[in-house]
Design an enzyme around this catalytic site. Structure first.
Site, short mmCIF file in Angstrom:
data_model
loop_
_atom_site.label_atom_id
_atom_site.label_comp_id
_atom_site.label_asym_id
_atom_site.label_seq_id
_atom_site.Cartn_x
_atom_site.Cartn_y
_atom_site.Cartn_z
N ASP A 74 0.86 -1.19 0.00
CA ASP A 74 0.00 0.00 0.00
C ASP A 74 0.90 1.24 0.00
OD1 ASP A 74 -1.80 -2.07 0.47
OD2 ASP A 74 -3.04 -0.87 1.82
N LYS B 58 -6.99 3.43 -3.33
CA LYS B 58 -7.43 3.38 -1.93
C LYS B 58 -7.67 4.81 -1.45
CE LYS B 58 -5.54 1.95 2.59
NZ LYS B 58 -4.40 1.25 3.24
N LYS C 18 -10.37 0.21 -2.57
CA LYS C 18 -10.28 -0.03 -1.13
C LYS C 18 -10.59 1.25 -0.35
CE LYS C 18 -7.02 -1.43 2.53
NZ LYS C 18 -5.66 -1.94 2.82
#
Length: 309
Positions: free
Chosen positions: A146, A209, A245
């Site tokens: 991430d 995300k 996400k």
């Protein structure tokens, strides 16, 4: 792909319409009884169970991984008709130095370990150090990375610079999946969110995300709607599906339902699977477990009855 500003320049977001769409999302329909239980079980499959605290230890990560293997209590599994051990979370997300502990604790489970990197949460380290952090986390066994984008590049409209950085991060990830965190609470406008989403996907992100969970404003439905519309537009133009996400601030089971309804209505059933949809959450899992126990037993349990993540 190369940067193509025509895919996002001139695309203006109608904030009032986005707010109105999201305000009515969960009021026009609802899921009840066994259908709600099924949606909540699916939400568990899509959770990235996360600990990103300054006092993380090997012991805390080991407990988190135990919860990842057994996210709901055995008697709730039995009451729902699930096979023992069949339900697990989507991934476990930790800091790079915690990756070896998570990999060891999850051995044999097929649950991937995700690691934040690139100077999380601010992302203001020199680029060569951010790339080295990615490579180090992957070498320790992280299957997903991430990354956080450099918000200055997005805020100043330096899309080529942002594209180049994310492309370099994608290369550093190697075979690991890359989720690009946009930190939408710091991007100021929904137009910037849409543009940054497009640039991240063009640069090779497997997921986009919303947040690090450390901003003052994290995942919201209007921001998610804009990012999902970017996903849909990108897929229509390239034929390449990208995952989504939402992360940060989600604590209740009803929020898991709201985001799944949004995904199904905007993108379809395929985006209700963990290969294309994840929740970045931990405390939300506890409330999902309480709701599922209520479905099975007719009673709400005290939070202390459920194992902590």
């Amino acid at each position: 792909m190369k940067l193509d500003v025509a895919m996002f320049e001139g695309h203006h977001v109608n904030r009032a319409a986005a707010d109105r769409r999201c305000a009515t999302l969960t009021t026009r329909r609802s899921v009840k009884k066994e259908y709600q239980a099924a949606w909540l079980v699916n939400a568990v499959r899509c959770v990235d169970l996360t600990t990103l605290a300054g006092d993380d230890t090997a012991g805390r990560v080991k407990r988190l991984c135990a919860k990842a293997r057994q996210p709901i209590a055995p008697h709730i599994e039995a009451g729902l008709g699930l096979k023992p051990g069949a339900l697990t979370v989507g991934a476990v997300c930790v800091y790079p130095t915690m990756v070896p502990h998570a990999v060891k604790a999850l051995e044999g489970s097929n649950i991937p370990v995700a690691s934040v990197a690139t100077g999380f949460p601010a992302g203001l380290m020199p680029l060569h150090l951010r790339l080295e952090e990615i490579r180090w986390a992957v070498a320790q066994g992280a299957a997903e990375i991430d990354i956080v984008i450099n918000r200055e590049l997005a805020l100043t409209g330096n899309w080529q610079g942002l594209h180049d950085e994310i492309t370099a991060m994608r290369a550093a990830c190697g075979d690991a999946h890359m989720k690009a965190i946009l930190a939408t609470g710091e991007l100021e406008t929904l137009n910037t969110v849409y543009a940054a989403s497009m640039v991240a996907m063009q640069a090779g992100a497997d997921f986009i995300k919303t947040s690090t969970g450390k901003e003052s404003v994290n995942a919201t439905l209007p921001v998610s709607l804009v990012m999902i519309r970017a996903l849909r537009d990108y897929g229509a133009l390239t034929g390449h599906p990208i995952g989504f996400k939402p992360a940060g601030g989600m604590k209740q089971a009803k929020e898991a339902l709201a985001w799944q309804i949004l995904m199904k209505e905007e993108l379809g059933r395929d985006w209700l699977n963990p290969d294309l949809f994840r929740f970045g959450a931990s405390s939300m899992l506890g409330d999902i477990e309480r709701q599922l126990e209520h479905h099975v037993t007719g009673r709400y349990a005290a939070s202390s009855r459920h194992a902590l993540a």
